[in-house]
Design a protein around this motif. Structure first.
Motif, PDB file in Angstrom:
ATOM      1  N   ALA A 198       0.763  -1.255   0.081  1.00  0.00           N
ATOM      2  CA  ALA A 198       0.019  -0.005  -0.096  1.00  0.00           C
ATOM      3  C   ALA A 198       0.823   1.062  -0.021  1.00  0.00           C
ATOM      4  O   ALA A 198       0.286   2.600   0.086  1.00  0.00           O
ATOM      5  CB  ALA A 198      -0.942  -0.029   1.256  1.00  0.00           C
ATOM      6  N   ARG A 252       1.766   2.663  -5.426  1.00  0.00           N
ATOM      7  CA  ARG A 252       0.378   2.992  -5.979  1.00  0.00           C
ATOM      8  C   ARG A 252       0.938   3.889  -7.235  1.00  0.00           C
ATOM      9  O   ARG A 252       0.358   3.905  -8.301  1.00  0.00           O
ATOM     10  CB  ARG A 252      -0.456   3.848  -5.184  1.00  0.00           C
ATOM     11  N   SER A 280       2.269   1.410 -10.127  1.00  0.00           N
ATOM     12  CA  SER A 280       1.355   0.832 -10.402  1.00  0.00           C
ATOM     13  C   SER A 280       0.477   1.552 -11.504  1.00  0.00           C
ATOM     14  O   SER A 280      -0.106   1.143 -12.502  1.00  0.00           O
ATOM     15  CB  SER A 280       0.447   0.222  -9.266  1.00  0.00           C
ATOM     16  N   THR A 281       0.002   2.873 -10.982  1.00  0.00           N
ATOM     17  CA  THR A 281      -0.757   3.596 -11.895  1.00  0.00           C
ATOM     18  C   THR A 281      -0.211   3.892 -13.173  1.00  0.00           C
ATOM     19  O   THR A 281      -0.710   3.819 -14.250  1.00  0.00           O
ATOM     20  CB  THR A 281      -1.060   4.850 -11.311  1.00  0.00           C
TER      21      THR A 281
END
Length: 472
Positions: free
Chosen positions: A379, A384, A387-388
């Motif tokens: 997390a 993030r 990954s985005t």
């Protein structure tokens, strides 16, 4: 370097066109041609030449300053440090790679291929180092160059640390990170090594399992003795060693020594692994009944420890004789996850063998340098962010692994430098890494170049996650 104004999509398309021109293959051919076998002392000049003649000039053309760092470990190979500094207010990325390779095994490659020439066949680029790690850091350096060409600047600062001893345990790397921590300071590590989850699944992994290799030896006497005259009278070291091993790992691979077992799998790791399916078409079938009961295959390889017997010898296996052998030897390995301390393993094994009547079994750490286990929380904001970016480039979300099943010197960056670590691999499980016929899949290399071009493009746009935000 000539630059043109492009948007993100155009830069990624241009990266694909650059790949299709054969330019990346040309770069990789030059690098593979330098036989950087770190286990071969006769190749010492090649290790230094890879840095001074190939990587240094290549990054200098991209506006980096670079220098060769002597290894603090005597007789160990040098490292290269390079930096492109654009603005102190911008984010700083540290990247890493290794230019050394394992032995070429020159005579064992199919179709008379040479490990020191890149041979293209059926979408595969064969050659030693194509997958581990020359191909992977070549892709990342090329992606930085594509962003520079497209935008005229990176929009962030970047540092590169390239070592030449990873295949012999990364001697000196941890000490370099300790003594040069200020120079290597960054906001995040973004690097590439190891395989994707599968060739068609872009992947992020956030650390690695640790590894400890150790030897077990039972030496009872000098020389063998006739099994007819002495069978039933002399203790057999092979039998003793087999029983000792069976007392620490059972016939289905379950670890029986509590001190070698990991803590419970964290909930965040279980969630991340819930949709992960290891394996590769064409690879070996997974043995569903092997390993720790009650765990999924993904949990067994990415979330749990494994104790493996890698070699076992007693007597003369090639030419057996009717004699009770004098000694037996086994080489074993523990792959372990974060939360385990490898320094406790050997004492725990010694105590276990003594308590179970195997006092004659010698336990000793093998020559290979142990590597600690690391794991970044899935997390974390940098996870993030990456990954985005990858999803924006490829159209679907990447697999996110809390840690690689294999081992990397990631503890140098995660523990010593205190960095969040994001690894984006460009190889795949069936690449024949460390074996004859090592290869890189051209389609994965092309996609990897576009992924990294998009990721570096996005890092150059503010805001990016702060280094101080460690765990979401």
């Amino acid at each position: 370097m000539k630059s043109v104004s492009m948007d993100r999509h155009a830069a990624i398309v241009a990266a694909g066109a650059w790949f299709d021109s054969g330019a990346l293959l040309d770069d990789l051919r030059r690098r593979v041609a330098i036989p950087t076998e770190s286990q071969n002392r006769e190749r010492r000049d090649c290790l230094a030449r890879y840095l001074s003649d190939e990587i240094g000039p290549s990054v200098e053309r991209m506006g980096f300053t670079w220098s060769e760092w002597a290894n603090p470990v005597p007789d160990a190979p040098p490292m290269l440090f390079a930096e492109r500094h654009e603005d102190a207010a911008l984010a700083t990325v540290l990247s890493y790679g290794h230019g050394d390779v394992v032995a070429g095994h020159d005579s064992e490659w199919a179709d008379r291929r040479s490990p020191w020439e890149v041979t293209v066949s059926d979408g595969r680029w064969y050659g030693r180092g194509t997958a581990d790690n020359k191909g992977q850091h070549t892709i990342n350096l090329a992606a930085l160059a594509r962003v520079l060409e497209a935008r005229g600047r990176l929009g962030f600062n970047v540092k590169l640390l390239l070592e030449m001893g990873e295949e012999v345990g990364s001697p000196g790397l941890r000490r370099i990170c300790e003594t040069r921590a200020d120079t290597l300071a960054a906001d995040v590590l973004i690097a590439s090594d190891g395989p994707r989850l599968a060739s068609d699944r872009p992947t992020i992994f956030l650390g690695s399992r640790g590894v400890l290799n150790f030897d077990l030896v039972v030496a009872l006497r000098e020389g063998g003795h006739h099994s007819g005259n002495w069978g039933g009278l002399l203790a057999n070291p092979g039998t003793i060693l087999a029983a000792a091993i069976a007392s620490i790992v059972d016939a289905r691979g379950r670890i029986l020594v509590e001190a070698l077992r990991p803590p419970p799998i964290p909930a965040s790791v279980r969630r991340a692994l819930a949709e992960i399916e290891p394996g590769e078409p064409g690879g070996p079938a997974i043995d569903t009944a092997w390993g720790e009961p009650g765990l999924s295959p993904a949990e067994r390889v990415f979330g749990w420890n494994a104790l493996e017997v890698l070699a076992f010898r007693t007597g003369n296996p090639e030419r057996p004789v009717n004699a009770i052998p004098a000694r037996a030897f086994a080489h074993l390995q523990v792959r372990f996850v974060a939360g385990c301390d490898w320094r406790a393993f050997i004492p725990a094994l010694r105590a276990h063998f003594d308590a179970h009547g195997f006092g004659c079994v010698e336990v000793r750490r093998a020559d290979a340098e142990p590597m600690a286990a690391t794991r970044l929380d899935p997390a974390h904001p940098w996870v993030r962010f990456a990954s985005t970016s990858i999803a924006k480039t490829t159209g679907f979300a990447p697999a996110i692994l809390p840690n690689l099943g294999g081992a990397l010197p990631n503890d140098c960056f995660a523990d010593v430098l205190g960095l969040p670590t994001v690894w984006v691999p460009h190889s795949y499980p069936a690449c024949s890494q460390h074996a004859p016929n090592e290869h890189l899949l051209a389609r994965v290399a092309r996609e990897g170049l576009q992924i990294m071009t998009g990721l570096f493009w996005d890092v150059g746009l503010c805001p990016t996650p702060s280094r101080r935000v460690r765990d979401a």
